[in-house]
Design a protein around this motif. Structure first.
Motif, mmCIF file in Angstrom:
data_model
loop_
_atom_site.group_PDB
_atom_site.id
_atom_site.type_symbol
_atom_site.label_atom_id
_atom_site.label_comp_id
_atom_site.label_asym_id
_atom_site.label_seq_id
_atom_site.Cartn_x
_atom_site.Cartn_y
_atom_site.Cartn_z
ATOM 1 N N GLY A 28 -10.634 6.493 -7.346
ATOM 2 C CA GLY A 28 -9.979 5.311 -7.888
ATOM 3 C C GLY A 28 -9.267 5.556 -9.198
ATOM 4 N N SER A 55 0.175 9.924 -6.817
ATOM 5 C CA SER A 55 -0.467 8.632 -6.573
ATOM 6 C C SER A 55 -1.885 8.665 -7.129
ATOM 7 N N THR A 56 -2.442 7.485 -7.318
ATOM 8 C CA THR A 56 -3.821 7.394 -7.793
ATOM 9 C C THR A 56 -4.758 7.966 -6.745
ATOM 10 N N CYS A 57 -5.710 8.745 -7.187
ATOM 11 C CA CYS A 57 -6.669 9.355 -6.275
ATOM 12 C C CYS A 57 -7.482 8.277 -5.576
ATOM 13 N N GLN A 58 -7.495 8.342 -4.252
ATOM 14 C CA GLN A 58 -8.218 7.340 -3.482
ATOM 15 C C GLN A 58 -9.720 7.579 -3.489
ATOM 16 N N ASN A 111 0.815 -1.200 0.000
ATOM 17 C CA ASN A 111 0.000 0.000 0.000
ATOM 18 C C ASN A 111 0.850 1.251 0.000
ATOM 19 N N SER A 139 0.731 3.953 -2.934
ATOM 20 C CA SER A 139 0.353 5.341 -2.696
ATOM 21 C C SER A 139 1.446 6.305 -3.146
#
Length: 387
Positions: A174, A168-171, A77, A81
């Motif tokens: 997604g 990082s990919t937007c949480q 993770n 991130s």
């Protein structure tokens, strides 16, 4: 291209907002980029690289916290991130999103079904597209809105100490760049677009499958959680029940046939079970305890190709627990003759080694343990009969 007026407006807004001014002083111009999140690194669990503990190297601490994150099983993770969009794992993440998860189940089959092959029905609960919204997560007539966390870019940019920028990919979305509004969510799936379903799947069990083998059923798993892509697979683990007649080793089968003393001495026929039904096998006189015969081609066909195995039959001589008076007298005469107490009425003849049926091969003799009462009795019987 940014004009002077736009630049002045941006500077003015930054100076008026205390948080923006503090972020600009700490991170520079990167703090004004869309989707910038100064707290993203802290949420990743890495501690911020704030300096070696007691090492006198400012700007490189927090590795202790980073190690803690790894020890807790969060390494994947953390890297996802930190390096999702900047170091290529964004492509790996997209690849993961493009295929749904695989699911597993178990099916029980009998020994004969495993040897011969069969078809079984299994019940699964895969994740599928919502029938109401067709997987969009939207009510009829509703539309997706731009993600406020990343500004529609699908990535979030942040800076660690020293001005090193990472993304990082937007949480929140997604990586899609848009979200489903609360008032526009599909009721059955809650705006997710996916639901758990119950399905039945026909699974073909090939002949020769062994206990513990897994069979793959393509595209019978989960659909991708977001976006469109390939459905995952279903893996069916086969559990084979043991047999009362056979023991299996690879493609070969092993069976123990129990025969009475007189059949072992004089020879005869014994009924042996096979996968295709019982057969009569002729055994020669003088068959010993533990001797084997081989029935060629009576084993199992391997599940994934290969030569069909054989059936190995081991003979176990069964001694009677009680005798009639006549049987006892005859056996006593036999014992006296063996021990030399009486003279034999005629010269003992060696019984011919009878031929065997069903394509069987020559016996393989396994002598019984020496010194036992059964061994000594058997030796006396052999002396009397002339074997």
């Amino acid at each position: 291209m940014t004009t002077t007026h736009e630049f002045d407006t941006s500077v003015t807004q930054t100076l008026k907002d205390e948080k923006k001014r503090a972020a600009f002083d700490k991170f520079g111009s990167a703090a004004q980029q869309p989707g910038f999140d100064p707290d993203a690194f802290a949420r990743a669990g890495a501690g911020g690289f704030s300096g070696f503990s007691g090492g006198g190297f400012p700007g490189f601490g927090g590795f202790q916290d980073l190690g803690g994150a790894f020890s807790q099983g969060n390494a994947e993770n953390v890297f996802e991130s930190l390096f999702g969009a900047a170091f290529g794992s964004g492509a790996a993440r997209a690849s993961e999103m493009s295929k749904g998860a695989n699911i597993e189940t178990t099916v029980n089959v009998s020994f004969m079904e495993a040897c011969k092959g069969t078809t079984k029905t299994v019940h699964t609960s895969p994740v599928s597209n919502c029938d109401t919204c067709s997987g969009s997560g939207l009510k009829q007539g509703a539309k997706r809105t731009t993600c406020t966390a990343c500004g529609g870019s699908g990535t979030q940019t942040f800076v660690i100490n020293g001005g090193f920028q990472m993304a990082s990919t937007c949480q929140a979305c997604g990586g899609i760049g848009s979200t489903v509004p609360k008032n526009g969510r599909c009721i059955p799936c809650g705006g997710v677009g996916r639901v758990k379903t119950s399905k039945t799947v026909q699974v073909s069990i090939p002949a020769g499958v062994e206990d513990g083998m897994s069979l793959r059923v393509p595209k019978a798993g989960d659909v991708p959680i977001s976006g469109k892509g390939q459905t995952g697979d279903l893996f069916v683990r086969v559990r084979v029940a043991p047999s009362k007649s056979f023991v299996r080793q690879g493609a070969n089968l092993y069976h123990e046939a129990r025969i009475p003393v007189h059949t072992a001495l004089l020879g005869g026929k014994v009924r042996v079970p096979t996968l295709d039904g019982d057969v009569d096998v002729r055994i020669p006189g003088g068959t010993q305890q533990g001797e084997e015969m081989v029935l060629k081609g009576r084993g199992v066909s391997p599940a994934f190709g290969g030569t069909k195995g054989d059936l190995f039959v081991a003979f176990s001589v069964v001694l009677p627990r009680s005798l009639t008076q006549r049987q006892r007298d005859l056996l006593q005469q036999y014992a006296d003759e063996v021990d030399g107490l009486t003279k034999p009425t005629s010269k003992a003849k060696k019984l011919p080694q009878g031929s065997v049926d069903n394509g069987t091969e020559t016996f393989t003799y396994h002598p019984p343990p020496s010194g036992s009462w059964m061994s000594r009795t058997w030796q006396n019987i052999r002396k009397l009969t002339g074997f």
